[in-house]
Design a protein around this motif. Structure first.
Motif, PDB file in Angstrom:
ATOM      1  N   ARG A 288       0.844  -1.194   0.000  1.00 14.70           N
ATOM      2  CA  ARG A 288       0.000   0.000   0.000  1.00 14.70           C
ATOM      3  C   ARG A 288       0.879   1.243   0.000  1.00 14.70           C
ATOM      4  NH1 ARG A 288      -5.154   0.028   0.832  1.00 14.70           N
ATOM      5  NH2 ARG A 288      -5.104   2.023   1.919  1.00 14.70           N
TER       6      ARG A 288
ATOM      7  N   ILE B  66      -3.501   7.826  -1.634  1.00 17.98           N
ATOM      8  CA  ILE B  66      -4.746   8.197  -0.951  1.00 17.98           C
ATOM      9  C   ILE B  66      -4.907   9.702  -1.112  1.00 17.98           C
ATOM     10  CG2 ILE B  66      -5.982   8.278   1.239  1.00 17.98           C
ATOM     11  CD1 ILE B  66      -4.407   5.816   2.114  1.00 17.98           C
TER      12      ILE B  66
ATOM     13  N   ASP C   9      -9.053   6.123  -1.972  1.00 20.34           N
ATOM     14  CA  ASP C   9      -7.859   5.264  -1.996  1.00 20.34           C
ATOM     15  C   ASP C   9      -7.695   4.695  -3.406  1.00 20.34           C
ATOM     16  OD1 ASP C   9      -5.760   3.585  -1.561  1.00 20.34           O
ATOM     17  OD2 ASP C   9      -6.774   2.300  -0.092  1.00 20.34           O
TER      18      ASP C   9
END
Length: 345
Positions: free
Chosen positions: A87, A92, A138
């Motif tokens: 991630r 984001i 996201d």
């Protein structure tokens, strides 16, 4: 047992899950796809043909296929960095609520969205939160940061050269009838002829398929790859010559008719001129009778056949006017002679 190596062409069955949740996100089994709610009517199910190491499946899975035995089932765990990546907090993003509402979108948590960047790139994301007039989205892959589990089985290792090429065609163009493809293979060269499919398969599909196939065939060892028709031939626009021929066919008939009409007029013109010369002789002989002298002209008008307005008819009119002038001048001369004779008497 037979083991697979990099460059081998195989048929593979698999089911991919998220380790943390057990969610199934991909499978080659139709019944499993239906149970998991990921079934697609456009999807093609069954063991998928791939070349090991060519990147036809997820990178982490592709690496672990090497050394596996044909006919055995395995459970392979793929770490995030070799799956859909870790991630990335930079992916984001925060937007104002107004930016969405101006486009008629009313976001809510979990809602999938797609946003186009200034460069024209489209990013798919998921709404995380909506609060205080702010929307957090996201853009990381849904399975980024997740460990993946693949249940795999190598169903077949393809050995025959022709069947290898057919398998790769099936991978890149799954709806193409490979039985209609003519394949010729040499030690280091291969020719693939799609000629029989030109009326069945969209040209753009063939173009993309040939581009991808060339890379695949070179990966499994062929140095020279030839396609019939080639990508350049498929992308070539329709020949302009055909359009010119069609245009000539449309115009040729009227042009021919017009030329024939003009030719007939040219042939008729000398006869018409001769016919117009005769009234002059008659007029000279009957100049003594003024009233009767005008009759040939009227008779000429009555007997003259009706013709189309063409260059010929124009010449005819000029000839008639000349004839009239000649007749009048002769009348005057004759009248003058008669008057002088009377004076002398």
């Amino acid at each position: 047992m037979m083991k697979v190596q990099k460059g081998d062409v195989i048929r593979l069955h698999y089911t991919g899950k998220v380790k943390e949740t057990g969610e199934i996100f991909d499978t080659t089994f139709e019944d499993v796809a239906k149970e998991a709610g990921i079934y697609s009517e456009k999807g093609i199910y069954g063991p998928v043909p791939i070349a090991v190491g060519a990147g036809h499946v997820l990178g982490g899975l592709d690496e672990q296929l090497e050394g596996l035995e044909v006919g055995k089932k395995y459970e392979l765990v793929i770490p995030p960095e070799k799956g859909f990546g870790k991630r990335d907090p930079k992916l984001i993003k925060t937007f104002t609520l107004g930016q969405f509402r101006r486009q008629g979108i009313y976001p809510f948590p979990g809602m999938p969205v797609e946003i186009e960047t200034e460069s024209g790139r489209k990013l798919k994301g998921k709404v995380m939160t909506v609060s205080g007039g702010r929307v957090r989205v996201d853009f990381n892959h849904p399975y980024a940061g997740k460990h993946l589990v693949y249940e795999v089985e190598i169903v077949e290792k393809i050995e025959d050269p022709i069947e290898k090429v057919k398998a790769l065609i099936e991978l890149r163009m799954p709806r193409v009838d490979t039985e209609k493809v003519i394949i010729e293979v040499g030690e280091k060269d291969v020719t693939v002829d799609f000629g029989q499919l030109l009326n069945e398969v969209d040209k753009n599909t063939l173009v993309l398929g040939e581009i991808l196939l060339e890379s695949d065939l070179k990966f499994i060892g062929y140095e020279e790859v030839t396609f019939k028709p080639s990508v350049d031939e498929l992308l070539k626009p329709p020949e302009e010559e055909k359009e010119i021929v069609e245009l000539e066919e449309e115009v040729s008939e009227p042009l021919v008719e017009e030329v024939e009409e003009k030719a007939e007029e040219v042939k008729e013109e000398p006869e018409a001129e001769k016919a117009e010369e005769k009234p002059d002789e008659v007029t000279e002989e009957k100049a003594k009778e003024p009233k009767e002298a005008e009759e040939p002209e009227e008779t000429e008008k009555e007997e003259k056949p009706k013709k189309k307005t063409t260059r010929k008819s124009t010449k005819g009119r000029k000839t008639r006017r000349t004839t009239t002038r000649k007749t009048t001048s002769k009348k005057k001369a004759k009248a003058a002679e008669e008057s002088s004779e009377k004076k002398e008497e």
